[in-house]
Motif scaffolding. Structure first.
Motif, PDB file in Angstrom:
ATOM      1  N   ASP A   3      69.177  22.962   0.977  1.00  0.00           N
ATOM      2  CA  ASP A   3      69.564  21.380   0.470  1.00  0.00           C
ATOM      3  C   ASP A   3      70.594  20.874   1.533  1.00  0.00           C
ATOM      4  O   ASP A   3      71.521  21.415   2.067  1.00  0.00           O
ATOM      5  N   GLY A   4      70.349  19.712   1.757  1.00  0.00           N
ATOM      6  CA  GLY A   4      70.922  19.133   2.866  1.00  0.00           C
ATOM      7  C   GLY A   4      70.523  19.080   4.238  1.00  0.00           C
ATOM      8  O   GLY A   4      70.953  18.399   5.093  1.00  0.00           O
ATOM      9  N   ASP A   5      69.653  19.995   4.569  1.00  0.00           N
ATOM     10  CA  ASP A   5      69.078  20.372   5.967  1.00  0.00           C
ATOM     11  C   ASP A   5      67.971  19.208   6.142  1.00  0.00           C
ATOM     12  O   ASP A   5      67.628  18.624   5.364  1.00  0.00           O
ATOM     13  N   GLN A   6      67.801  18.902   7.661  1.00  0.00           N
ATOM     14  CA  GLN A   6      66.912  17.905   8.080  1.00  0.00           C
ATOM     15  C   GLN A   6      65.717  18.958   8.525  1.00  0.00           C
ATOM     16  O   GLN A   6      65.761  19.782   9.010  1.00  0.00           O
ATOM     17  N   ILE A 246      55.578  11.779   8.948  1.00  0.00           N
ATOM     18  CA  ILE A 246      56.941  11.812   8.658  1.00  0.00           C
ATOM     19  C   ILE A 246      57.280  13.392   8.516  1.00  0.00           C
ATOM     20  O   ILE A 246      58.454  13.798   9.113  1.00  0.00           O
ATOM     21  N   ALA A 247      56.503  14.044   7.602  1.00  0.00           N
ATOM     22  CA  ALA A 247      56.832  15.536   7.596  1.00  0.00           C
ATOM     23  C   ALA A 247      55.505  16.149   6.985  1.00  0.00           C
ATOM     24  O   ALA A 247      54.832  15.556   6.392  1.00  0.00           O
ATOM     25  N   HIS A 289      63.552  15.922  -4.148  1.00  0.00           N
ATOM     26  CA  HIS A 289      64.154  14.619  -3.720  1.00  0.00           C
ATOM     27  C   HIS A 289      64.430  14.986  -2.252  1.00  0.00           C
ATOM     28  O   HIS A 289      64.994  16.227  -1.868  1.00  0.00           O
ATOM     29  N   PHE A 290      64.113  13.754  -1.537  1.00  0.00           N
ATOM     30  CA  PHE A 290      64.687  14.113   0.014  1.00  0.00           C
ATOM     31  C   PHE A 290      64.940  12.381   0.397  1.00  0.00           C
ATOM     32  O   PHE A 290      64.813  11.551  -0.199  1.00  0.00           O
ATOM     33  N   GLY A 295      64.297  10.651  13.584  1.00  0.00           N
ATOM     34  CA  GLY A 295      64.028  11.694  14.277  1.00  0.00           C
ATOM     35  C   GLY A 295      62.866  11.560  15.088  1.00  0.00           C
ATOM     36  O   GLY A 295      62.255  10.643  15.079  1.00  0.00           O
ATOM     37  N   ASP A 296      62.621  12.371  16.045  1.00  0.00           N
ATOM     38  CA  ASP A 296      61.610  12.375  16.768  1.00  0.00           C
ATOM     39  C   ASP A 296      60.319  12.553  15.963  1.00  0.00           C
ATOM     40  O   ASP A 296      60.358  13.376  15.008  1.00  0.00           O
ATOM     41  N   ALA A 297      59.158  11.732  16.362  1.00  0.00           N
ATOM     42  CA  ALA A 297      57.935  11.628  15.387  1.00  0.00           C
ATOM     43  C   ALA A 297      57.354  13.048  15.502  1.00  0.00           C
ATOM     44  O   ALA A 297      57.000  13.712  16.673  1.00  0.00           O
TER      45      ALA A 297
END
Length: 302
Positions: A3-6, A246-247, A289-290, A295-297
């Motif tokens: 949690d908290g990481d990108q 996005i992810a 939740h996020f 950030g780079d695409a």
């Protein structure tokens, strides 16, 4: 990841398993659509088996989701004030709308493909007609139709189907305005069985699209988030709208994911996703939740 990481272009802010939560004997499950009420600090969840749930999330000082309470569960009722018949209750998409000072919800349904309006305790109010392109559409199956729903500040209610309707390009997906004035086309992901399962709107007016790739419980599942830029240039034309990854979370890469089907925005940058457990013992109802971050695409390569 913690949690908290990108990861890619999101910051991870906690995932909870919603297990054994019930109200009035109705256990949460088969979650398919999400909507956030800023007015009441409440997360609304609609399920495939025709229930509307109220969840109250709790965050710590850094915005991590730490707990959630189920504060209400309501069956969706028809105009006769009885619970919708089974063939009519396959709810999928959810959008919150304002009627004066009162909040209502719009729900899209598969099987009997339609969009209906309810109050937030499940009482039916009215039906909203479908645009001509959808009213006359032949879907891949009764369970591959009206899927995602969102309220756009300029274009009104938007919707999308899970898979491209019969007679349309298998390489494209579409977003439709419910008033029939706009039809946007986007490139479909190259992942196996790529399906649109949810969407909401960013503060900039872009569509945040949730896509699932899921062939069977024996195969890896992938959950992808995209940003789609809706413009007049790509409305009602053959021009594809810009779609940016996005992810992407894949179960075969160590991610604790399941059959995510709903997404909604919280505040300016926060989002929730929820998964559909199909009321099957091997699956779970997960609430994640996020936050979107710069950030780079990410690469679109599967």
């Amino acid at each position: 990841h913690q949690d908290g990481d990108q990861f890619m272009s999101v910051q991870l802010l906690g995932t909870l398993k919603l297990e054994g939560m019930s109200d009035k004997g109705i256990e949460i499950g088969e979650a398919s659509g999400l909507a956030w009420s800023e007015q009441r600090n409440l997360l609304l969840v609609v399920s495939n088996d025709g229930y509307l749930f109220h969840l109250r999330p709790v965050f710590d000082a850094s915005g991590i989701l730490t707990s959630v309470a189920l504060t209400g569960a309501f069956p969706l009722l028809g105009d006769d004030n009885r619970q919708l018949a089974r063939a009519w209750r396959d709810a999928e998409g959810l959008a919150l709308i304002q009627r004066g000072e009162t909040e209502h919800v719009l729900i899209s349904f598969e099987g009997r493909h339609r969009v209906d309006e309810f109050d937030t305790e499940g009482h039916w109010i009215t039906n909203h007609g479908l645009p001509e392109l959808l009213a006359d559409a032949q879907f891949q199956s009764k369970n591959k139709g009206m899927e995602a729903l969102a309220q756009h500040p300029h274009y009104g209610i938007l919707t999308s189907t899970e898979l491209p309707p019969e007679g349309t390009s298998w390489r494209e997906q579409s977003i439709y305005s419910l008033d029939g004035k706009h039809h946007w086309r986007i490139e479909r992901s190259r992942l196996a069985d790529a399906s649109v399962v949810g969407m909401d709107i960013s503060p900039e007016g872009d569509v945040i699209l949730l896509e699932r790739s899921f062939e069977s419980i024996l195969q890896p599942i992938a959950t992808s988030l995209y940003r789609v830029k809706l413009t007049e240039k790509c409305s009602n034309t053959n021009t594809l709208c810009e779609k940016q990854l996005i992810a992407r979370f894949r179960s075969d890469q160590g991610w604790n994911i399941d059959n995510f089907e709903g997404v909604t925005r919280v505040g300016k940058l926060g989002y929730f996703m929820i998964s559909d457990n199909n009321r099957f013992w091997m699956q779970r109802t997960l609430l994640s939740h996020f936050k979107l971050v710069e950030g780079d695409a990410p690469s679109e390569n599967p």
